[in-house]
Design an enzyme around this catalytic site. Sequence first.
Site, PDB file in Angstrom:
ATOM      1  N   ASP A   1       0.399   3.848   1.670  1.00 49.24           N
ATOM      2  CA  ASP A   1       0.381   4.437   3.016  1.00 49.24           C
ATOM      3  C   ASP A   1       1.808   4.694   3.527  1.00 49.24           C
ATOM      4  OD1 ASP A   1       0.238   4.557   5.985  1.00 49.24           O
ATOM      5  OD2 ASP A   1      -1.879   4.092   5.662  1.00 49.24           O
TER       6      ASP A   1
ATOM      7  N   CYS B   1       0.838  -1.195   0.000  1.00 45.19           N
ATOM      8  CA  CYS B   1       0.000   0.000   0.000  1.00 45.19           C
ATOM      9  C   CYS B   1       0.882   1.257   0.000  1.00 45.19           C
ATOM     10  CB  CYS B   1      -0.914   0.010   1.224  1.00 45.19           C
ATOM     11  SG  CYS B   1      -2.077   1.403   1.241  1.00 45.19           S
TER      12      CYS B   1
ATOM     13  N   CYS C   1      -6.219   0.111   6.856  1.00 43.88           N
ATOM     14  CA  CYS C   1      -5.956   0.663   5.520  1.00 43.88           C
ATOM     15  C   CYS C   1      -7.094   1.609   5.107  1.00 43.88           C
ATOM     16  CB  CYS C   1      -5.812  -0.468   4.514  1.00 43.88           C
ATOM     17  SG  CYS C   1      -5.447   0.112   2.836  1.00 43.88           S
TER      18      CYS C   1
ATOM     19  N   ARG D   1       3.000   4.762   6.301  1.00 44.60           N
ATOM     20  CA  ARG D   1       3.407   3.986   7.479  1.00 44.60           C
ATOM     21  C   ARG D   1       3.851   2.570   7.144  1.00 44.60           C
ATOM     22  NH1 ARG D   1      -2.220   5.121  10.311  1.00 44.60           N
ATOM     23  NH2 ARG D   1      -2.753   4.668   8.149  1.00 44.60           N
TER      24      ARG D   1
ATOM     25  N   HIS E   1      -2.269  -4.001   5.017  1.00 41.90           N
ATOM     26  CA  HIS E   1      -2.094  -3.590   6.423  1.00 41.90           C
ATOM     27  C   HIS E   1      -3.447  -3.308   7.047  1.00 41.90           C
ATOM     28  CE1 HIS E   1      -2.703   0.837   5.864  1.00 41.90           C
ATOM     29  NE2 HIS E   1      -2.423   0.516   4.625  1.00 41.90           N
TER      30      HIS E   1
HETATM   31 CO    CO Z   1      -3.438   1.247   2.997  1.00 47.53          CO
END
Ligand code: CO
Length: 200
Positions: A42, A40, A99, A44, A96
Amino acid sequence: MLETLLQRNLDWAAERLAQDASYFKRLAGIQRPHYFWIGCSDSRVPANVIAGLEPGEVFVHRNVANLVNPGDLNCLSVLQFAVEQLQVREIIVTGHYGCGGIQAAVDGQRHGLIDHWLQPIRDTAARCLAELDSLPDHQARQDRLCELNVIAQVKRVAETPIVLDAWSRGQGLLVHGLVYGLDDGRLRNLGCTLAGPPGG
Ligand code: CO
């Protein structure tokens, strides 16, 4: 802010050279990563950091909600390069918990273009409705949908002509599905690894 980033880069490069004078020379010479990571976007979930891998060890493609959508030329081009040129040995789809893409897919709101991108997640949720409905609360359903999405993408990777052709050539290639916990930093194996065509 850019100045901060550039200064950090200088510090990092100097630190690497202090530990190993030939570090960059060696890395620049050849790219032969063992892993191809589909994760992803993201901020993080950076592949190298959470998997403890050095530059040169993992080839990476990231998009919102770690999807392998048919017709996504970007993802498929990266996959083909990873399999045919780099000859990676393991493809890892990593989702994750928490998400935002998964949440946005099923929150019933309109978000714009991303709603088209996230359609496969709604398809997965519809296909697995009975299982999701049997879970005790919203959080458990969201977490499970993150996992089910990864499992579906592992199957999609394995069904691409790129991967099917690699297997028919006898190229050893494993496709794994993992999910990462934002709150504990742990990667979990979803046990959906494929070493050959799904159902084959
Ligand atoms: Co995500």
